[in-house]
Design an enzyme around this catalytic site. Structure first.
Site, mmCIF file in Angstrom:
data_model
loop_
_atom_site.group_PDB
_atom_site.id
_atom_site.type_symbol
_atom_site.label_atom_id
_atom_site.label_comp_id
_atom_site.label_asym_id
_atom_site.label_seq_id
_atom_site.Cartn_x
_atom_site.Cartn_y
_atom_site.Cartn_z
ATOM 1 N N HIS A 64 0.813 -1.222 0.000
ATOM 2 C CA HIS A 64 0.000 0.000 0.000
ATOM 3 C C HIS A 64 0.845 1.271 0.000
ATOM 4 O O HIS A 64 0.324 2.356 -0.261
ATOM 5 C CB HIS A 64 -0.992 -0.009 1.180
ATOM 6 C CG HIS A 64 -0.380 0.204 2.526
ATOM 7 N ND1 HIS A 64 -0.096 -0.826 3.387
ATOM 8 C CD2 HIS A 64 -0.014 1.326 3.183
ATOM 9 C CE1 HIS A 64 0.405 -0.343 4.515
ATOM 10 N NE2 HIS A 64 0.475 0.960 4.412
ATOM 11 N N ASP A 120 0.132 -7.640 1.354
ATOM 12 C CA ASP A 120 0.545 -6.243 1.468
ATOM 13 C C ASP A 120 2.064 -6.097 1.496
ATOM 14 O O ASP A 120 2.625 -5.338 2.276
ATOM 15 C CB ASP A 120 -0.077 -5.571 2.697
ATOM 16 C CG ASP A 120 0.023 -4.049 2.616
ATOM 17 O OD1 ASP A 120 0.000 -3.514 1.499
ATOM 18 O OD2 ASP A 120 0.132 -3.405 3.682
ATOM 19 N N SER A 124 4.932 2.593 8.139
ATOM 20 C CA SER A 124 4.500 1.488 7.292
ATOM 21 C C SER A 124 5.583 1.084 6.305
ATOM 22 O O SER A 124 6.125 1.911 5.580
ATOM 23 C CB SER A 124 3.248 1.897 6.521
ATOM 24 O OG SER A 124 2.700 0.808 5.844
#
Length: 489
Positions: free
Chosen positions: A112, A148, A227
């Site tokens: 993402h 992901d 992230s």
């Protein structure tokens, strides 16, 4: 590992007896060694005004990973302009973290972070305080939305520092956990905590990830911009990829994708495409209730709820109500183990599936096919379908089978579809529908299977109210039937 002597004084009990002292290590050496291999990733994505409005809540759903992309203007993934038309294009700038895994410039991060990006820049080589370094363009090599994970590459013209990949299977609850990344654009920030739990599912961060969620939970602070950064053990080895945080003001709830997942996918990511094996069936966990209902000796394995016609499971003779307890001689404790084993088999592999059917043990042979797009029908996934009925009403249904009748105490004369899950905050939840209810009619139309039910719901207009005739079974007593009025969102 250097020790912090200030924290190694003897500990005294109330009676004055000395006990073994506790020495807390310093993490400075790990930081000095690892931070040169942790990078900052900046992406640019071109989006239309219509898509931008959806992301910002103007008539659509918010990106489940929205909070990972810091923006000083406070407008989500990028800056909010003053669009003139729905087709106007805007540059969305986002950010995240990553870490170099080889001296030739391969970098692991989250999907993402780079998904949809037309331009990816990587800042690397900063010191442990985030100073200095170089910024170069990066190429996206491979992406896997299901886990992901993404692999990008930079060409620095020289050998690069890199991190060692550890073994996420060996970590235990209570082990030290170290997170390094770029929270709120503060480069190379380090936080420390412990491994809080393993094997966590967040209930589906997105359609793509829901079948493969298997997170490490940690209380090492993970914030906006972390992230894609590494979660490390006490030796400075990567054991996870920092992926998600729990919203709603929750503290100490960070989640990382196990590094062993990335290690299994690396060869395919380097080839630019991830493919998975699958058998084509829907499964559910074995709990104490289903253990009794299926006559099992222990609460382990995976119950087959549905087999897709013409798919490998069907061709192998696997049936609804089978309980899968072994694959290729390996014991299966739960859904996650079955999903992981089948998914990582090469397409076309022959696999022996041992099931318990009506108390008898059978071994069947299936051949894996290529797993379809994650947005297609659920396969080798826990019962939590993302069909239109679930999206609209917040409930999922299944066709009645002898096993489900036994599980929920449903009479053999009752016809319809059984409710297998209901979201608490949803139209179905507000109408007091619950697991085990049997829907026999919708708007006066008899319901005999899932297709009937889906078609009836899809015909209903948004904002309208529909009536459902529902039978609630009662074990050892008379069932209760009546109408439920449900608002269609």
């Amino acid at each position: 590992m250097r020790k912090s002597s200030a924290q190694s004084a003897p500990i005294q009990t109330a009676s004055g007896q000395a006990v073994t002292s506790v020495t807390i290590p310093s993490f400075a050496d790990v930081a000095a060694r690892v931070t040169p291999a942790v990078v900052s990733i900046a992406t640019t994505e071109v989006v239309k005004t219509s898509d931008l409005r959806k992301r910002q809540g103007g008539g659509g759903t918010i990106d489940p990973f929205e909070f990972f992309f810091p923006n000083p203007n406070g407008s989500g993934r990028g800056q909010r302009g003053t669009p003139d038309t729905e087709d106007d294009e805007h540059a969305q700038r986002s950010g995240g973290s990553g870490f170099i895994i080889s001296p030739d410039g391969y970098i692991l991060t989250n999907n993402h972070v780079v998904e949809g990006a037309s331009k990816v820049d990587v800042h690397y080589g900063a010191d442990s305080d985030g100073n200095g370094g170089h910024t170069v363009s990066a190429k996206i090599i491979g992406r896997d939305p299901a886990t992901d994970i993404a692999l990008v590459k930079i060409d620095a013209g020289s050998q690069l520092p890199y991190v060692s990949l550890g073994d996420s299977e060996r970590i235990r609850k209570g082990d030290w956990a170290i997170a390094i990344g770029n929270p709120f654009q503060f480069e190379n920030s380090l936080t420390v905590g412990v491994i809080s739990a393993k094997g966590r599912s967040l209930g589906g961060l997105s359609t793509e990830t829901r079948s493969f969620e298997n997170f490490i939970q940690t209380d090492a602070a993970i914030n906006f911009g972390n992230s894609g950064g590494p979660l490390l053990n006490i030796a400075g080895e990567v054991v996870g990829i920092n992926t998600a945080i729990r919203g709603g003001g929750a503290q100490g709830l960070g989640f990382a994708t196990p590094i062993n997942t990335a290690k299994r996918l690396l060869p395919m990511l380097k080839q630019g495409k991830v493919t998975r094996g699958y058998l084509g069936m829907e499964i559910r966990e074995v709990d104490e209730r289903s253990k009794q209902a299926f006559g099992l000796t222990e609460a382990r394995g995976a119950i087959v709820n549905r087999v897709e016609e013409g798919k490998p499971a069907d061709k192998a003779g696997i049936q609804n109500g089978d309980v899968i307890v072994e694959v290729d001689g390996r014991a299966i404790r739960n859904n996650r183990e079955l999903i992981d084993y089948i998914s990582y088999l090469p397409v076309g592999s022959s696999v022996k599936v041992t099931v318990i059917r009506n108390g008898e043990r059978k071994t069947l042979t299936a051949q894996t096919a290529q797993r379809p797009n994650e947005e297609a029908d659920a396969t080798e996934t826990e019962t939590n379908p993302t069909s239109p009925t679930r999206n609209k009403l917040g409930m999922s249904v299944q066709e009645l089978s002898p096993q489900l009748r036994q599980l929920y105490g449903i009479s053999d004369t009752t016809r319809g579809v059984v409710v297998t899950s209901v979201k608490e905050v949803s139209p179905a939840g507000e109408a007091s529908l619950s697991e085990g209810d049997v829907v026999t009619e919708v708007q006066g139309q008899k319901i005999t299977n899932v297709n009937d039910f889906r078609a009836a719901i899809e015909r209903a207009k948004s904002g309208s109210y529909i009536r459902m005739y529902v039978t609630t079974p009662a074990r050892g007593g008379n069932s209760v039937s009546g109408y439920r009025i449900v608002e269609v969102p």
